[in-house]
Design an enzyme around this catalytic site. Structure first.
Site, short mmCIF file in Angstrom:
data_model
loop_
_atom_site.label_atom_id
_atom_site.label_comp_id
_atom_site.label_asym_id
_atom_site.label_seq_id
_atom_site.Cartn_x
_atom_site.Cartn_y
_atom_site.Cartn_z
N GLY A 29 25.77 -36.99 -88.88
CA GLY A 29 24.60 -36.31 -88.33
C GLY A 29 24.68 -34.81 -88.51
O GLY A 29 25.51 -34.32 -89.27
N ASN A 30 23.79 -34.10 -87.85
CA ASN A 30 23.81 -32.64 -87.92
C ASN A 30 23.40 -32.05 -86.57
O ASN A 30 23.06 -32.78 -85.64
CB ASN A 30 22.91 -32.14 -89.06
CG ASN A 30 21.47 -32.50 -88.85
OD1 ASN A 30 20.81 -31.99 -87.96
ND2 ASN A 30 20.95 -33.42 -89.67
N ARG A 31 23.42 -30.73 -86.48
CA ARG A 31 23.27 -30.06 -85.18
C ARG A 31 21.83 -29.70 -84.81
O ARG A 31 21.62 -28.96 -83.87
CB ARG A 31 24.10 -28.77 -85.18
CG ARG A 31 25.57 -29.01 -85.37
CD ARG A 31 26.37 -27.73 -85.21
NE ARG A 31 27.75 -27.90 -85.61
CZ ARG A 31 28.68 -28.50 -84.86
NH1 ARG A 31 28.36 -28.95 -83.66
NH2 ARG A 31 29.91 -28.63 -85.31
N SER A 32 20.86 -30.21 -85.53
CA SER A 32 19.48 -29.86 -85.19
C SER A 32 19.08 -30.45 -83.83
O SER A 32 19.31 -31.63 -83.57
CB SER A 32 18.53 -30.39 -86.27
OG SER A 32 17.21 -30.14 -85.89
N ALA A 96 15.89 -31.49 -90.00
CA ALA A 96 17.09 -31.36 -90.84
C ALA A 96 17.40 -32.75 -91.37
O ALA A 96 17.86 -33.62 -90.63
CB ALA A 96 18.25 -30.83 -90.01
#
Ligand code: C5P
Length: 227
Positions: A29-32, A96
């Site tokens: 995943g990512n930090r958005s 994102a």
């Protein structure tokens, strides 16, 4: 025109960050946080637009007055965005989207063994923004723009403007909102600072401030492009 209306316009906003499953319990995943996309969706509703918000893994309450489609992966986000874009005037890709996903998704939880772990092989995800830019270019030749205005976001850590200009051209969008990430800017914070690169105009500098302010400036720029 500041505060310009979007009355009756069909708008699609993607928000949040995609998750690419490794197995039933793990993902890349990512930090958005989705805060910027949600601020855009709320501002568009306030200006009278018919808003579809495609939300990927966002822990925020649905904005009142918007149609919300929840998705998890890049592939699901693509399906939802392309379907909603079909009759949209504006698409804003604030999500994102993971550039890669695991080639294989284990159907059962990967176990810890005494052996070295297996590598996770990745494959490229489709670039949804570039795809919309391409479809639009093709349809324009046939006379029907689709959508009228296409907006991308890009988080960069270095050479922000040079990388942004190249990306704007490559993805075929009208506006690209580029911001520097790191130093507690952008991801997960209520504030943002950005430069809006414009395909046929001079860049617009947006000083650090609430994501609502940035949303307002983006819709002002979009509204001037709607015929
Ligand atoms: O190439 P990069 O990921 O920096 O581009 C960011 C922009 O492209 C964002 O607007 C994002 O929503 C969009 N994007 C996309 N599909 C991808 C990757 C990014 O639509 N696979």
């Amino acid at each position: 025109k500041p505060g310009a209306g979007l009355a009756g316009r069909r708008v699609v906003v993607s928000a949040g960050g995609t998750r690419e499953a490794i197995d039933p319990v793990r993902f890349i995943g990512n930090r958005s946080s989705g805060l910027q996309g949600y601020a855009l969706a709320r501002a568009a509703v306030a200006r009278g637009a018919e808003v579809t918000l495609v939300a990927a893994n966002v822990g925020l309450a649905d904005p009142a007055g918007a149609r919300v489609v929840r998705v998890e992966s890049a592939i699901q986000l693509r399906e939802a965005v392309l379907a909603a874009a079909e009759d949209a005037d504006v698409v804003v890709m604030a999500a994102a989207v993971a550039d890669f996903r695991p080639v294989r998704q284990a159907t059962t939880k990967i176990k810890k063994t005494s052996d070295d772990p297996e590598p996770i092989y990745l494959v490229k995800n489709p670039d949804i923004l570039a795809e919309l830019g391409e479809v639009r270019r093709e349809r324009r030749q046939g006379g029907k723009p689709y959508p009228d205005v296409l907006v991308g976001f890009a988080a960069e850590t270095d050479d922000v403007l040079a990388n942004g200009q190249a990306k704007l051209a490559r993805k075929g969008c009208d506006l690209l909102v580029v911001n520097q990430v790191g130093e507690n800017l952008a991801f997960g914070t209520p504030d943002n600072a950005a430069t809006v690169l414009i395909a046929d105009g001079d860049p617009v500098e947006i000083p650090r401030g609430p994501k609502e302010d940035l949303a307002g400036i983006v819709w002002d720029l979009v509204a001037t492009r709607l015929v």
